[in-house]
Design an enzyme around this catalytic site. Structure first.
Site, mmCIF file in Angstrom:
data_model
loop_
_atom_site.group_PDB
_atom_site.id
_atom_site.type_symbol
_atom_site.label_atom_id
_atom_site.label_comp_id
_atom_site.label_asym_id
_atom_site.label_seq_id
_atom_site.Cartn_x
_atom_site.Cartn_y
_atom_site.Cartn_z
ATOM 1 N N ARG A 31 0.865 -1.249 -0.170
ATOM 2 C CA ARG A 31 0.112 0.038 0.043
ATOM 3 C C ARG A 31 0.924 1.140 -0.102
ATOM 4 O O ARG A 31 1.634 1.292 0.893
ATOM 5 C CB ARG A 31 -0.871 -0.085 1.317
ATOM 6 N N SER A 103 -14.741 -13.592 1.170
ATOM 7 C CA SER A 103 -14.251 -12.319 1.216
ATOM 8 C C SER A 103 -13.035 -12.336 0.384
ATOM 9 O O SER A 103 -12.005 -13.319 0.244
ATOM 10 C CB SER A 103 -13.649 -11.955 2.661
ATOM 11 N N HIS A 105 -11.380 -9.295 0.723
ATOM 12 C CA HIS A 105 -10.838 -8.005 1.343
ATOM 13 C C HIS A 105 -10.914 -6.722 0.431
ATOM 14 O O HIS A 105 -9.957 -5.932 0.224
ATOM 15 C CB HIS A 105 -9.171 -8.344 1.529
ATOM 16 N N ARG A 108 -8.258 -5.494 -2.100
ATOM 17 C CA ARG A 108 -6.955 -4.827 -1.418
ATOM 18 C C ARG A 108 -5.711 -5.913 -1.166
ATOM 19 O O ARG A 108 -4.592 -5.646 -1.441
ATOM 20 C CB ARG A 108 -7.114 -4.104 -0.062
ATOM 21 N N GLY A 137 -17.372 -7.519 1.101
ATOM 22 C CA GLY A 137 -17.075 -6.661 -0.009
ATOM 23 C C GLY A 137 -17.965 -7.169 -1.367
ATOM 24 O O GLY A 137 -18.582 -8.017 -1.156
ATOM 25 N N GLY A 138 -17.558 -6.581 -2.497
ATOM 26 C CA GLY A 138 -18.250 -7.045 -3.703
ATOM 27 C C GLY A 138 -19.660 -6.442 -3.749
ATOM 28 O O GLY A 138 -20.413 -6.650 -4.555
#
Length: 139
Positions: A31, A103, A105, A108, A137-138
């Site tokens: 990141r 998931s 995430h 990320r 998510g999604g």
């Protein structure tokens, strides 16, 4: 895996009702903001960058580890987060997982995987009512 039982006993004594373990990624993603600021975060008052053992542990989680955790938990629920395929969902249930947590995430950590909404139907079919399914998510 002798360390698991005392660890779970400590969680129970602290009043936790169950345990979630994330299984899809052994290390954090790259990141840019933390790289620019050189922030490494903390966990339990320790710097993440200085805790190589935690990363080795995360990378070493196997279905045997899940079995040992589930055995130590007894009746307390075990949630496994990061399930992204029907095959892993089926394996999770066969290893006693109570909740399959679909998931990625939010992309990320695993930016080239399928989205959670895409994999949800096949995972739900594979679980076939043998465990609960959570989605994040999604959406």
């Amino acid at each position: 895996m002798d360390w698991i039982k005392p660890w779970i006993d400590r969680l129970k004594k602290a009043g936790y009702l169950g345990l979630t373990i994330t299984v899809d990624t052994a290390v954090g993603s790259r990141r840019e903001r933390p790289l620019i600021t050189r922030y490494q975060g903390t966990t339990g008052g320790r710097r993440l960058g200085a805790v190589a053992d935690e990363r080795r542990w995360a990378a070493g989680v196997t279905w045997d580890t899940i079995d040992a955790i589930k055995a130590a938990l007894g009746d307390a629920p075990l949630l496994v987060k990061g399930i992204a395929t029907a095959e892993d969902a089926d394996l999770a249930v066969r290893h006693g997982v109570d909740v399959v947590w679909v998931s990625n995430h939010g992309g990320r950590q695993l930016d080239h995987g399928l989205g959670a909404m895409v994999t949800l139907p096949e995972i739900t079919k594979a679980v076939n009512g043998r465990a609960r399914v959570i989605l994040d998510g999604g959406v």
